[in-house]
Design an enzyme around this catalytic site. Structure first.
Site, PDB file in Angstrom:
ATOM      1  N   HIS A 313       0.850  -1.192   0.000  1.00 41.65           N
ATOM      2  CA  HIS A 313       0.000   0.000   0.000  1.00 41.65           C
ATOM      3  C   HIS A 313       0.889   1.246   0.000  1.00 41.65           C
ATOM      4  CE1 HIS A 313      -3.194   2.809   1.136  1.00 41.65           C
ATOM      5  NE2 HIS A 313      -4.022   1.867   0.719  1.00 41.65           N
ATOM      6  N   ASP A 371      -7.923  -5.483   0.060  1.00 45.45           N
ATOM      7  CA  ASP A 371      -8.356  -6.391  -1.011  1.00 45.45           C
ATOM      8  C   ASP A 371      -7.967  -7.843  -0.776  1.00 45.45           C
ATOM      9  OD1 ASP A 371      -7.583  -3.604  -2.899  1.00 45.45           O
ATOM     10  OD2 ASP A 371      -9.590  -4.480  -2.789  1.00 45.45           O
TER      11      ASP A 371
HETATM   12  C1  SDX Z   1      -6.270  -0.094  -2.900  1.00 42.74           C
HETATM   13  O1  SDX Z   1      -4.468   4.437  -2.100  1.00 42.74           O
HETATM   14  C2  SDX Z   1      -5.400   3.821  -1.461  1.00 42.74           C
HETATM   15  O2  SDX Z   1      -5.791   4.167  -0.380  1.00 42.74           O
HETATM   16  C3  SDX Z   1      -5.987   2.641  -2.202  1.00 42.74           C
HETATM   17  C4  SDX Z   1      -7.002   1.781  -1.417  1.00 42.74           C
HETATM   18  C5  SDX Z   1      -8.274   2.549  -1.145  1.00 42.74           C
HETATM   19  O3  SDX Z   1      -8.988   2.179  -0.207  1.00 42.74           O
HETATM   20  O4  SDX Z   1      -8.606   3.468  -1.958  1.00 42.74           O
HETATM   21  O5  SDX Z   1      -6.429   1.375  -0.184  1.00 42.74           O
HETATM   22  C6  SDX Z   1      -7.421   0.542  -2.214  1.00 42.74           C
HETATM   23  O6  SDX Z   1      -6.030   0.216  -4.030  1.00 42.74           O
HETATM   24  C7  SDX Z   1      -5.394  -1.040  -2.135  1.00 42.74           C
HETATM   25  C8  SDX Z   1      -4.173  -1.544  -2.967  1.00 42.74           C
HETATM   26  C9  SDX Z   1      -4.669  -2.665  -3.882  1.00 42.74           C
HETATM   27  N1  SDX Z   1      -3.625  -3.022  -4.855  1.00 42.74           N
HETATM   28  C10 SDX Z   1      -2.992  -4.218  -4.763  1.00 42.74           C
HETATM   29  O7  SDX Z   1      -3.141  -5.039  -3.853  1.00 42.74           O
HETATM   30  C11 SDX Z   1      -2.057  -4.501  -5.937  1.00 42.74           C
HETATM   31  C12 SDX Z   1      -0.718  -5.007  -5.402  1.00 42.74           C
HETATM   32  N2  SDX Z   1      -0.048  -3.899  -4.708  1.00 42.74           N
HETATM   33  C13 SDX Z   1       0.926  -3.123  -5.446  1.00 42.74           C
HETATM   34  O8  SDX Z   1       0.602  -2.937  -6.798  1.00 42.74           O
HETATM   35  C14 SDX Z   1       1.402  -1.903  -4.665  1.00 42.74           C
HETATM   36  O9  SDX Z   1       1.666  -2.308  -3.389  1.00 42.74           O
HETATM   37  C15 SDX Z   1       0.518  -0.660  -4.603  1.00 42.74           C
HETATM   38  C16 SDX Z   1       0.108  -0.194  -5.950  1.00 42.74           C
HETATM   39  C17 SDX Z   1      -0.686  -0.922  -3.772  1.00 42.74           C
HETATM   40  C18 SDX Z   1       1.360   0.428  -3.926  1.00 42.74           C
HETATM   41  O10 SDX Z   1       2.415   0.695  -4.777  1.00 42.74           O
HETATM   42  P1  SDX Z   1       3.498   1.826  -4.450  1.00 42.74           P
HETATM   43  O11 SDX Z   1       3.141   2.579  -3.206  1.00 42.74           O
HETATM   44  O12 SDX Z   1       3.727   2.610  -5.680  1.00 42.74           O
HETATM   45  O13 SDX Z   1       4.740   1.014  -4.035  1.00 42.74           O
HETATM   46  P2  SDX Z   1       5.789   0.423  -5.035  1.00 42.74           P
HETATM   47  O14 SDX Z   1       5.093  -0.209  -6.200  1.00 42.74           O
HETATM   48  O15 SDX Z   1       6.820   1.460  -5.283  1.00 42.74           O
HETATM   49  O16 SDX Z   1       6.390  -0.778  -4.155  1.00 42.74           O
HETATM   50  C19 SDX Z   1       7.530  -0.597  -3.328  1.00 42.74           C
HETATM   51  C20 SDX Z   1       8.305  -1.884  -3.490  1.00 42.74           C
HETATM   52  C21 SDX Z   1       8.661  -2.204  -4.939  1.00 42.74           C
HETATM   53  O17 SDX Z   1       9.841  -3.015  -4.904  1.00 42.74           O
HETATM   54  P3  SDX Z   1      11.311  -2.267  -5.103  1.00 42.74           P
HETATM   55  O18 SDX Z   1      11.201  -1.448  -6.373  1.00 42.74           O
HETATM   56  O19 SDX Z   1      11.474  -1.394  -3.860  1.00 42.74           O
HETATM   57  O20 SDX Z   1      12.295  -3.400  -5.168  1.00 42.74           O
HETATM   58  O21 SDX Z   1       7.483  -3.008  -3.049  1.00 42.74           O
HETATM   59  C22 SDX Z   1       7.246  -3.875  -4.149  1.00 42.74           C
HETATM   60  C23 SDX Z   1       7.526  -3.094  -5.415  1.00 42.74           C
HETATM   61  O22 SDX Z   1       7.934  -3.972  -6.461  1.00 42.74           O
HETATM   62  N3  SDX Z   1       5.832  -4.254  -4.070  1.00 42.74           N
HETATM   63  C24 SDX Z   1       5.367  -5.492  -4.237  1.00 42.74           C
HETATM   64  C25 SDX Z   1       3.990  -5.390  -4.008  1.00 42.74           C
HETATM   65  N4  SDX Z   1       3.656  -4.137  -3.736  1.00 42.74           N
HETATM   66  C26 SDX Z   1       4.801  -3.427  -3.774  1.00 42.74           C
HETATM   67  N5  SDX Z   1       5.992  -6.651  -4.548  1.00 42.74           N
HETATM   68  C27 SDX Z   1       5.195  -7.728  -4.634  1.00 42.74           C
HETATM   69  N6  SDX Z   1       3.854  -7.745  -4.416  1.00 42.74           N
HETATM   70  C28 SDX Z   1       3.216  -6.582  -4.124  1.00 42.74           C
HETATM   71  N7  SDX Z   1       1.892  -6.590  -3.948  1.00 42.74           N
END
Ligand code: SDX
Length: 436
Positions: A313, A371
């Site tokens: 998140h 989720d």
């Molecule tokens: C919702 O914003 C909100 O409030 C949203 C929400 C709401 O109520 O409105 O809470 C609802 O959208 C919840 C999130 C649902 N999405 C998912 O579950 C999809 C999987 N999650 C990721 O796509 C990600 O965690 C996000 C999009 C939720 C957040 O992404 P960020 O903040 O841009 O973080 P990032 O992608 O930069 O991740 C940081 C690191 C990265 O690795 P490095 O580049 O540091 O090596 O963490 C890794 C990412 O690759 N990472 C994950 C991961 N989420 C982040 N690796 C594996 N699995 C994951 N789910």
């Protein structure tokens, strides 16, 4: 917001004159550096794609403490609202700033109940879609189409129009989501029934048929209502920011909410619940818990492009409090339905356990989000996977409207118009085609 007793000074190593910027403080949460005059003073923009360090507005509605894993709607902890209130009380809180007393609750419930029907013409919109259209494609169309029926309440600068549009949207979203579902299964639409609760009415519109009525199961009704509460609002997330930016042009509330529906559909946002359930079903098909280790290796391999859906998140760097409540609801529903041995629920708990002990996730502070369990409980209730995000949109509509109305009601608001860092071609002349 209040002016802090300290300021920010931006200095430049190339001798350009330093500039002072005021700092403002909220009631809780990080202070903000007011950069509104930065471009005028320095000819420079700030650069923050994805808005990792940018407060786009001030708000009094929802506050998240990502480090503590706390979520407050108008100051009330989500755990207390999910336990002591129902969704319509939560709607009243988000819209008007406080929980209703008994009389206000009766009045608000009656206003919403008396707007649950949609214009009979709406069913002809649905006929334009293929039966296998994704419900979110249908919802994006239907919600925008509502503005074609309510010319009497589309002036966002009129507070009464904003209020009746809020009631209409909150009241009609369940009807529209149920219609999208009925259309996809080739069954006739079921009209709302005014003597049912908001969640009970939705479940009946989903699962009753002209041949057999639907008896509302109290455990499922309460679980659905709690799912709505947990999804109602969440600060300036992607879809809420979309609604604010869209609404800032003065467009009507239905069009602005339709933009929010479109944004929520994405798998990185509201579409994650559908993606998470499909991920769990894939692992189950591959062999279940025994295959979790192999799957996690893929997730940790950057080149795989595989993410653990329902995890991570932008704000929560601790356990999403909604995920905890959703897991509890999962337990309650599965036990009530005699499904406590649901293989996907067991698989999800095993995945969570392994992830929370794995350095890749620990280092990146990746925890289950709203989720991760919501799909399992919705599937147990009988909601089809493709409809999960539609339910999220149904619940988030009140948050979107509350945030839109807060913005429009702020005398300082302006149309949103971000700038850019331009890295394309500088000016050049068009050559005749023979010379290109
Ligand atoms: C919702 O914003 C909100 O409030 C949203 C929400 C709401 O109520 O409105 O809470 C609802 O959208 C919840 C999130 C649902 N999405 C998912 O579950 C999809 C999987 N999650 C990721 O796509 C990600 O965690 C996000 C999009 C939720 C957040 O992404 P960020 O903040 O841009 O973080 P990032 O992608 O930069 O991740 C940081 C690191 C990265 O690795 P490095 O580049 O540091 O090596 O963490 C890794 C990412 O690759 N990472 C994950 C991961 N989420 C982040 N690796 C594996 N699995 C994951 N789910």
């Amino acid at each position: 917001m209040k002016l802090a007793d300290y300021k920010a000074t931006l200095s430049f190593s190339n001798g350009s004159p330093a500039v002072d910027m005021p700092i403002y403080q909220g009631n809780i949460g990080p202070d903000v550096i007011d950069i509104r005059k930065l471009y005028a003073q320095t000819g420079k923009f700030t650069y923050d794609p994805g808005f990792l360090s940018t407060a786009a507005c001030q708000s009094t509605i929802t506050y998240i403490d990502g480090d503590k894993g706390e979520l407050l709607y108008r100051g009330y902890p989500i755990e207390q609202l999910a336990t002591n209130c129902d969704f319509l009380e939560t709607c009243h809180l988000l819209l008007y700033g406080d929980l209703p007393n008994a009389a206000q609750k009766v009045d608000f419930t009656s206003r919403v109940t008396n707007h649950t029907m949609v214009n009979e013409q709406m069913q002809f919109f649905l006929r334009g879609f293929r039966r296998d259209a994704h419900p979110m494609a249908i919802m994006t169309g239907l919600v925008g189409a509502l503005s074609a029926f309510y010319h009497d309440s589309t002036d966002v600068h009129n507070a009464e129009h904003r209020d009746i549009s809020a009631i209409r949207l909150i009241a009609k979203m369940p009807t529209l989501v149920a219609m999208a579902y009925k259309y996809s299964v080739g069954q006739p639409f079921i009209y709302p029934k005014n003597d049912l609760s908001y969640a009970g009415n939705f479940m009946r519109m989903m699962f009753a048929t002209p041949c057999e009525d639907y008896k509302v199961n109290e455990v499922i009704e309460r679980a659905m209502d709690r799912i709505f509460i947990l999804h109602a609002d969440h600060e300036q997330n992607a879809s809420t920011s979309t609604v604010r930016l869209c609404g800032s042009s003065g467009t009507n509330p239905f069009a602005a909410i339709a933009a929010g529906v479109a944004c929520l559909w994405g798998p990185a946002h509201g579409g994650a619940n559908e993606a998470c359930l499909e991920m769990l079903e894939d692992i189950q098909r591959m062999g279940g818990v025994s295959k979790v280790g192999e799957f996690m290796e893929k997730v940790k391999d950057k080149n795989s492009g595989v993410k653990l859906m329902g995890f991570g998140h932008r704000v929560y760097k601790n356990y999403d409090p909604r995920a905890k409540l959703m897991q509890e609801t999962c337990n309650e529903v599965l036990t009530a339905l005699g499904l406590e041995n649901d293989p996907l629920f067991k698989l999800a708990k095993e995945l969570e356990k392994i992830a929370l002990e794995d350095d890749y996730f620990v280092q990146r502070k990746l925890y289950p989000n709203v989720d991760f369990y919501s799909g399992i409980v919705q599937r147990a209730i009988g909601i089809p996977v493709k409809l999960f995000t539609g339910i999220f949109a149904l619940a988030r509509t009140v948050g979107w409207i509350a945030q839109l109305n807060e913005m429009i009601g702020d005398p300082e608001y302006k149309i949103g118009r971000p700038r850019q860092l331009f890295t394309g071609s500088v000016k050049r002349d068009v050559m005749p085609i023979a010379k290109r």
